[in-house]
Motif scaffolding. Sequence first.
Motif, PDB file in Angstrom:
ATOM      1  N   ASN A  55       0.825  -1.211   0.000  1.00  0.00           N
ATOM      2  CA  ASN A  55       0.000   0.000   0.000  1.00  0.00           C
ATOM      3  C   ASN A  55       0.858   1.258   0.000  1.00  0.00           C
ATOM      4  OD1 ASN A  55      -2.406  -1.410  -0.077  1.00  0.00           O
ATOM      5  ND2 ASN A  55      -2.642  -1.421   2.148  1.00  0.00           N
ATOM      6  N   TYR A  56       1.954   1.240   0.734  1.00  0.00           N
ATOM      7  CA  TYR A  56       2.884   2.377   0.754  1.00  0.00           C
ATOM      8  C   TYR A  56       3.428   2.629  -0.653  1.00  0.00           C
ATOM      9  CZ  TYR A  56       7.268   4.899   1.509  1.00  0.00           C
ATOM     10  OH  TYR A  56       8.300   5.791   1.433  1.00  0.00           O
ATOM     11  N   PHE A  57       3.873   1.572  -1.306  1.00  0.00           N
ATOM     12  CA  PHE A  57       4.422   1.718  -2.648  1.00  0.00           C
ATOM     13  C   PHE A  57       3.347   2.144  -3.645  1.00  0.00           C
ATOM     14  CE2 PHE A  57       7.758  -1.256  -1.003  1.00  0.00           C
ATOM     15  CZ  PHE A  57       8.823  -0.375  -1.138  1.00  0.00           C
ATOM     16  N   LYS A  58       2.169   1.545  -3.552  1.00  0.00           N
ATOM     17  CA  LYS A  58       1.084   1.895  -4.478  1.00  0.00           C
ATOM     18  C   LYS A  58       0.680   3.356  -4.310  1.00  0.00           C
ATOM     19  CE  LYS A  58      -0.882  -2.692  -5.115  1.00  0.00           C
ATOM     20  NZ  LYS A  58      -2.046  -3.563  -4.857  1.00  0.00           N
ATOM     21  N   LYS A  59       0.629   3.819  -3.087  1.00  0.00           N
ATOM     22  CA  LYS A  59       0.287   5.220  -2.825  1.00  0.00           C
ATOM     23  C   LYS A  59       1.299   6.142  -3.510  1.00  0.00           C
ATOM     24  CE  LYS A  59      -0.298   8.485   0.975  1.00  0.00           C
ATOM     25  NZ  LYS A  59      -0.238   8.688   2.427  1.00  0.00           N
ATOM     26  N   ASN A  60       2.577   5.812  -3.375  1.00  0.00           N
ATOM     27  CA  ASN A  60       3.610   6.633  -4.002  1.00  0.00           C
ATOM     28  C   ASN A  60       3.559   6.533  -5.526  1.00  0.00           C
ATOM     29  OD1 ASN A  60       5.470   8.111  -2.065  1.00  0.00           O
ATOM     30  ND2 ASN A  60       5.198   6.130  -1.078  1.00  0.00           N
ATOM     31  N   LEU A  61       3.344   5.338  -6.046  1.00  0.00           N
ATOM     32  CA  LEU A  61       3.200   5.194  -7.496  1.00  0.00           C
ATOM     33  C   LEU A  61       2.054   6.055  -8.008  1.00  0.00           C
ATOM     34  CD1 LEU A  61       3.757   1.355  -7.844  1.00  0.00           C
ATOM     35  CD2 LEU A  61       5.049   3.104  -9.097  1.00  0.00           C
ATOM     36  N   LEU A  99       3.416  -4.877  -7.880  1.00  0.00           N
ATOM     37  CA  LEU A  99       3.667  -3.452  -8.088  1.00  0.00           C
ATOM     38  C   LEU A  99       3.905  -3.124  -9.557  1.00  0.00           C
ATOM     39  CD1 LEU A  99       5.844  -2.723  -4.934  1.00  0.00           C
ATOM     40  CD2 LEU A  99       3.451  -2.080  -5.337  1.00  0.00           C
ATOM     41  N   ALA A 100       4.555  -4.015 -10.287  1.00  0.00           N
ATOM     42  CA  ALA A 100       4.752  -3.787 -11.723  1.00  0.00           C
ATOM     43  C   ALA A 100       3.411  -3.777 -12.449  1.00  0.00           C
ATOM     44  CB  ALA A 100       5.681  -4.851 -12.306  1.00  0.00           C
ATOM     45  N   ARG A 101       2.530  -4.727 -12.111  1.00  0.00           N
ATOM     46  CA  ARG A 101       1.186  -4.744 -12.714  1.00  0.00           C
ATOM     47  C   ARG A 101       0.421  -3.466 -12.376  1.00  0.00           C
ATOM     48  NH1 ARG A 101       1.653 -10.225 -11.389  1.00  0.00           N
ATOM     49  NH2 ARG A 101       0.686  -9.917  -9.361  1.00  0.00           N
ATOM     50  N   PHE A 102       0.522  -3.024 -11.134  1.00  0.00           N
ATOM     51  CA  PHE A 102      -0.154  -1.812 -10.700  1.00  0.00           C
ATOM     52  C   PHE A 102       0.369  -0.602 -11.486  1.00  0.00           C
ATOM     53  CE2 PHE A 102      -0.634   1.873  -7.862  1.00  0.00           C
ATOM     54  CZ  PHE A 102      -2.004   1.832  -7.638  1.00  0.00           C
ATOM     55  N   LYS A 127       1.810  -0.496 -14.396  1.00  0.00           N
ATOM     56  CA  LYS A 127       1.335  -0.569 -15.780  1.00  0.00           C
ATOM     57  C   LYS A 127      -0.129  -0.136 -15.854  1.00  0.00           C
ATOM     58  CE  LYS A 127       0.783  -3.642 -19.728  1.00  0.00           C
ATOM     59  NZ  LYS A 127       0.949  -4.991 -20.257  1.00  0.00           N
ATOM     60  N   GLY A 128      -0.938  -0.604 -14.921  1.00  0.00           N
ATOM     61  CA  GLY A 128      -2.363  -0.311 -14.920  1.00  0.00           C
ATOM     62  C   GLY A 128      -2.705   1.151 -14.746  1.00  0.00           C
ATOM     63  N   ILE A 129      -1.841   1.899 -14.056  1.00  0.00           N
ATOM     64  CA  ILE A 129      -2.132   3.324 -13.857  1.00  0.00           C
ATOM     65  C   ILE A 129      -1.386   4.214 -14.845  1.00  0.00           C
ATOM     66  CG2 ILE A 129      -2.834   3.070 -11.453  1.00  0.00           C
ATOM     67  CD1 ILE A 129      -0.081   4.185 -10.624  1.00  0.00           C
ATOM     68  N   GLY A 130      -0.727   3.592 -15.825  1.00  0.00           N
ATOM     69  CA  GLY A 130      -0.198   4.361 -16.934  1.00  0.00           C
ATOM     70  C   GLY A 130       1.272   4.693 -16.956  1.00  0.00           C
ATOM     71  N   TYR A 131       2.085   4.051 -16.121  1.00  0.00           N
ATOM     72  CA  TYR A 131       3.528   4.269 -16.255  1.00  0.00           C
ATOM     73  C   TYR A 131       3.979   3.675 -17.581  1.00  0.00           C
ATOM     74  CZ  TYR A 131       4.338   6.050 -11.558  1.00  0.00           C
ATOM     75  OH  TYR A 131       4.349   6.833 -10.428  1.00  0.00           O
ATOM     76  N   GLN A 158       9.917 -15.038 -17.501  1.00  0.00           N
ATOM     77  CA  GLN A 158       8.616 -14.861 -18.150  1.00  0.00           C
ATOM     78  C   GLN A 158       7.640 -14.153 -17.215  1.00  0.00           C
ATOM     79  OE1 GLN A 158       7.907 -15.656 -21.496  1.00  0.00           O
ATOM     80  NE2 GLN A 158       6.152 -14.356 -21.006  1.00  0.00           N
ATOM     81  N   LYS A 159       7.670 -14.476 -15.918  1.00  0.00           N
ATOM     82  CA  LYS A 159       6.801 -13.816 -14.945  1.00  0.00           C
ATOM     83  C   LYS A 159       7.116 -12.324 -14.847  1.00  0.00           C
ATOM     84  CE  LYS A 159       5.943 -17.822 -12.006  1.00  0.00           C
ATOM     85  NZ  LYS A 159       6.212 -18.438 -10.700  1.00  0.00           N
ATOM     86  N   VAL A 160       8.391 -11.978 -14.940  1.00  0.00           N
ATOM     87  CA  VAL A 160       8.788 -10.567 -14.926  1.00  0.00           C
ATOM     88  C   VAL A 160       8.141  -9.849 -16.110  1.00  0.00           C
ATOM     89  CG1 VAL A 160      10.753  -8.997 -15.312  1.00  0.00           C
ATOM     90  CG2 VAL A 160      10.926 -10.837 -13.627  1.00  0.00           C
ATOM     91  N   PHE A 161       8.254 -10.435 -17.277  1.00  0.00           N
ATOM     92  CA  PHE A 161       7.653  -9.837 -18.472  1.00  0.00           C
ATOM     93  C   PHE A 161       6.133  -9.771 -18.341  1.00  0.00           C
ATOM     94  CE2 PHE A 161       5.750 -10.400 -22.697  1.00  0.00           C
ATOM     95  CZ  PHE A 161       6.155  -9.204 -23.279  1.00  0.00           C
ATOM     96  N   ASP A 162       5.527 -10.853 -17.898  1.00  0.00           N
ATOM     97  CA  ASP A 162       4.065 -10.910 -17.764  1.00  0.00           C
ATOM     98  C   ASP A 162       3.533  -9.895 -16.751  1.00  0.00           C
ATOM     99  OD1 ASP A 162       4.031 -12.955 -19.645  1.00  0.00           O
ATOM    100  OD2 ASP A 162       3.802 -14.546 -18.147  1.00  0.00           O
ATOM    101  N   SER A 163       4.349  -9.511 -15.781  1.00  0.00           N
ATOM    102  CA  SER A 163       3.916  -8.545 -14.768  1.00  0.00           C
ATOM    103  C   SER A 163       3.869  -7.119 -15.303  1.00  0.00           C
ATOM    104  CB  SER A 163       4.831  -8.600 -13.545  1.00  0.00           C
ATOM    105  OG  SER A 163       6.088  -8.016 -13.820  1.00  0.00           O
TER     106      SER A 163
END
Length: 159
Positions: A38-44, A71-74, A76-80, A99-104
Motif C-alpha cells: 500500500n505504501y508503494f502503491k500510494k507513491n506510485l 507493483l509492476a502490474r499496478f 502498468k495499470g495506472i499508466g507508467y 517470463q513472470k517478470v515480463f508478464d507482470s
Amino acid sequence: MAIKIRNLILELNSACNNNCIYCYLPQSAEIQKINSNNYFKKNLLNFRKKNVESVDFTGGEPTLSGKLFELARFAKGIGYFNRTLVTNGRMLAYEDYCQKVFDSGINAVVLSFDGPNEKIADAVTGVPGSFKQVVKAIKNLKKIGSIKIGATIVVNKIN
C-alpha cells in the motif's frame, strides 16, 4: 521555476543474493518490512498524478521482494510508460521467473554486469556462478524479445 520529475525510483528491499565488493549496503541487510504494498502503491499513484511516466524497481535486489510482480502490474495499470527492473540478473537465469517478470508488465531490465569473464565477475560479486547466471538471463530476455535490455557496470580495481 517548477522542477519536472521524470522518473520514480522505488527501492523495494535491501536484501541481496550477491556480496559485491562495491556495495554500499551492509552485508547483513535484511528485507525492509516497513514498506507495504500500500505504501508503494500510494507513491506510485501520487507520482503518476504528477505526470511521472517512468518507474525503476530497485533494491538491494528487487527480485527477492515478494512485491515486485504486483507493483509492476499496478504501475502498468495506472499508466507508467516505462517500468524498469534494475537487478543483478541472477533470478532471470530461470526462464519461468523471467517470463513472470515480463508478464507482470516490466518492459525494460537493467542488469549488473560486473566483469568481462567468469573469473573477474564472480570475484566482484563474491558469488561463484553469478557471471553464468547473468549471461543466461540475457539469453532468456532475448527470447522474450519485446523487452529492453541494458547494463550497469561499476568500474573497480578488480574488473
